[in-house]
Scaffold this active site. Structure first.
Site, PDB file in Angstrom:
ATOM      1  N   GLN A  13      36.026  42.376  37.191  1.00 48.96           N
ATOM      2  CA  GLN A  13      35.208  42.755  38.352  1.00 48.96           C
ATOM      3  C   GLN A  13      35.842  43.880  39.163  1.00 48.96           C
ATOM      4  O   GLN A  13      35.201  44.884  39.469  1.00 48.96           O
ATOM      5  CB  GLN A  13      35.006  41.544  39.273  1.00 48.96           C
ATOM      6  N   ASP A  40      41.829  48.538  28.312  1.00 47.82           N
ATOM      7  CA  ASP A  40      40.935  47.491  27.794  1.00 47.82           C
ATOM      8  C   ASP A  40      39.455  47.804  27.847  1.00 47.82           C
ATOM      9  O   ASP A  40      38.634  46.903  27.720  1.00 47.82           O
ATOM     10  CB  ASP A  40      41.167  46.158  28.533  1.00 47.82           C
ATOM     11  N   ALA A  77      44.488  39.250  35.300  1.00 47.76           N
ATOM     12  CA  ALA A  77      44.915  37.918  35.738  1.00 47.76           C
ATOM     13  C   ALA A  77      44.152  36.846  34.981  1.00 47.76           C
ATOM     14  O   ALA A  77      43.080  37.102  34.426  1.00 47.76           O
ATOM     15  CB  ALA A  77      44.689  37.747  37.241  1.00 47.76           C
ATOM     16  N   THR A  79      42.067  33.963  35.827  1.00 45.77           N
ATOM     17  CA  THR A  79      41.404  33.594  37.077  1.00 45.77           C
ATOM     18  C   THR A  79      40.546  32.337  36.993  1.00 45.77           C
ATOM     19  O   THR A  79      39.953  31.941  37.993  1.00 45.77           O
ATOM     20  CB  THR A  79      40.517  34.749  37.568  1.00 45.77           C
ATOM     21  N   THR A 118      46.000  36.195  45.759  1.00 41.16           N
ATOM     22  CA  THR A 118      44.915  35.292  46.099  1.00 41.16           C
ATOM     23  C   THR A 118      45.208  34.385  47.292  1.00 41.16           C
ATOM     24  O   THR A 118      46.383  34.132  47.612  1.00 41.16           O
ATOM     25  CB  THR A 118      44.596  34.403  44.879  1.00 41.16           C
ATOM     26  N   ASP A 119      44.153  33.885  47.897  1.00 33.73           N
ATOM     27  CA  ASP A 119      44.268  32.890  48.959  1.00 33.73           C
ATOM     28  C   ASP A 119      44.823  31.566  48.443  1.00 33.73           C
ATOM     29  O   ASP A 119      45.307  30.736  49.221  1.00 33.73           O
ATOM     30  CB  ASP A 119      42.904  32.653  49.612  1.00 33.73           C
ATOM     31  N   TYR A 142      46.787  27.590  39.120  1.00 34.94           N
ATOM     32  CA  TYR A 142      46.414  28.980  39.400  1.00 34.94           C
ATOM     33  C   TYR A 142      47.211  29.521  40.577  1.00 34.94           C
ATOM     34  O   TYR A 142      47.830  30.592  40.494  1.00 34.94           O
ATOM     35  CB  TYR A 142      44.911  29.061  39.692  1.00 34.94           C
ATOM     36  N   LYS A 146      50.125  32.447  40.474  1.00 28.95           N
ATOM     37  CA  LYS A 146      49.894  33.688  41.222  1.00 28.95           C
ATOM     38  C   LYS A 146      51.020  33.931  42.226  1.00 28.95           C
ATOM     39  O   LYS A 146      51.454  35.073  42.421  1.00 28.95           O
ATOM     40  CB  LYS A 146      48.539  33.641  41.930  1.00 28.95           C
ATOM     41  N   TRP A 167      37.524  34.741  47.222  1.00 31.63           N
ATOM     42  CA  TRP A 167      36.092  34.610  46.972  1.00 31.63           C
ATOM     43  C   TRP A 167      35.498  35.921  46.455  1.00 31.63           C
ATOM     44  O   TRP A 167      34.457  36.384  46.920  1.00 31.63           O
ATOM     45  CB  TRP A 167      35.366  34.154  48.239  1.00 31.63           C
TER      46      TRP A 167
END
Length: 310
Positions: A13, A40, A77, A79, A118-119, A142, A146, A167
């Site tokens: 993304q 990639d 990552a 995810t 990440t949170d 996860y 991370k 998010w």
């Protein structure tokens, strides 16, 4: 002098949105200050692409030296939060060990590493937005992997910028927005948890910041920063807004997390304080509703009504 930028995980993304943001920046400014190399991906007209196994530290080192990389943006990552619980070795390989190898290569090549975190590095038990100085305490595989990746970057001795986000969604790949759009076409009612609170983040907004940092030569502003879109909501609120904006007649109902048993302990509160990133990079961050409308427009799922107000 043009800076050479390597972007890993370019089929994800954020990687796709960085490509778009780089193209827009070049179009508006007339000439980019950067030469981008994406990994990639086979169909990136106008950009250089390579196949590079980020888990092969020697290959990463050799490529970065050969290409004269000035900065590497690591978007790669593992995810899948649920699957990570049953595949801790794979999650650690991609989120920690490979990250350590990229950071070492960045140090050896005197390149800056921009890494995405990440949170989930926090416990999610707070009642006020997390700052960069708050104690980390991940409660999932996860999150643990991370955080290990973050520490590997910091301890490597390379120059780095770490952006923690939360998010994340876009018009590409698998994410909550596209899941709700699909489910709302197939079902009349949806139960969505209301006891997990955070800030939805459009990948295009984070990509715009990263490209700004690269193009404007802000790579000397080393540190860890929090970035999400503005505003706070629950997954229920987010799902309701997605359905409203897209004109779905689906009945979205709030439910407790306990009604969806999971191997993962997900953060109940993971709002991130963005004061530092706004001050350091002079960035104005849009509200999550504004960016959601933009994403839905790209997907062709919009209607003319105004968003639901809080």
């Amino acid at each position: 002098m043009s800076r050479t930028i390597l972007v890993t995980g370019s089929n994800g993304q954020l990687g796709i949105e960085i490509r778009k943001a780089a193209g827009r920046f070049s179009g508006k400014q007339g000439k980019s200050a950067c030469r981008y190399i994406f990994t990639d991906v086979n169909d990136l007209p106008g950009f250089e692409t390579v196949h590079l196994d980020i888990t092969d530290e020697d290959a990463v080192m050799a490529f970065m030296r050969r290409a004269g990389v000035d900065a590497v943006v690591n978007c790669a990552a593992y995810t899948d939060v649920e699957k990570a619980e049953g595949n801790p070795e794979t999650a650690d390989l991609l989120n920690h060990i490979a990250v350590a190898g990229i950071a070492e290569a960045a140090r050896e090549c005197d390149a800056v590493m921009i890494h995405i975190s990440t949170d989930y590095v926090f416990s999610g038990d707070a009642c006020a937005p997390y700052s960069e100085m708050d104690e980390t305490s991940p409660a999932s595989v996860y999150g643990i992997t991370k955080l290990a990746g973050e520490r590997a970057v910091v301890n490597s001795g390379c120059r780095y910028i770490i952006f923690r986000t939360a998010w994340l969604y876009s018009a590409n790949g698998r994410n909550f927005v596209k899941t709700i759009l699909k489910a709302s076409r197939e079902k009349e009612k949806l139960d969505v948890v209301f006891d997990q609170v955070g800030s939805p983040t459009y990948a295009g907004d984070l990509a715009a910041l990263i490209v700004k940092v690269l193009e404007k030569g802000m790579l000397d502003r080393q540190g860890i920063y929090h970035f999400t879109d503005e505003g706070v909501c629950s997954w229920y609120d987010f799902a309701r807004e997605i359905c409203w904006m897209s004109g779905r007649m689906c009945d979205v109902r709030p439910c407790h997390s306990s009604e969806f048993p999971s191997k993962v302990r997900r953060p109940h509160y993971s709002v991130l304080d963005k004061t530092l990133v706004k001050k350091t990079f002079g960035v104005t961050i849009p509200h999550w509703r504004t960016s959601l409308a933009e994403c839905l427009s790209i997907l062709g799922d919009t209607r003319s009504q105004k968003p639901v107000t809080e």
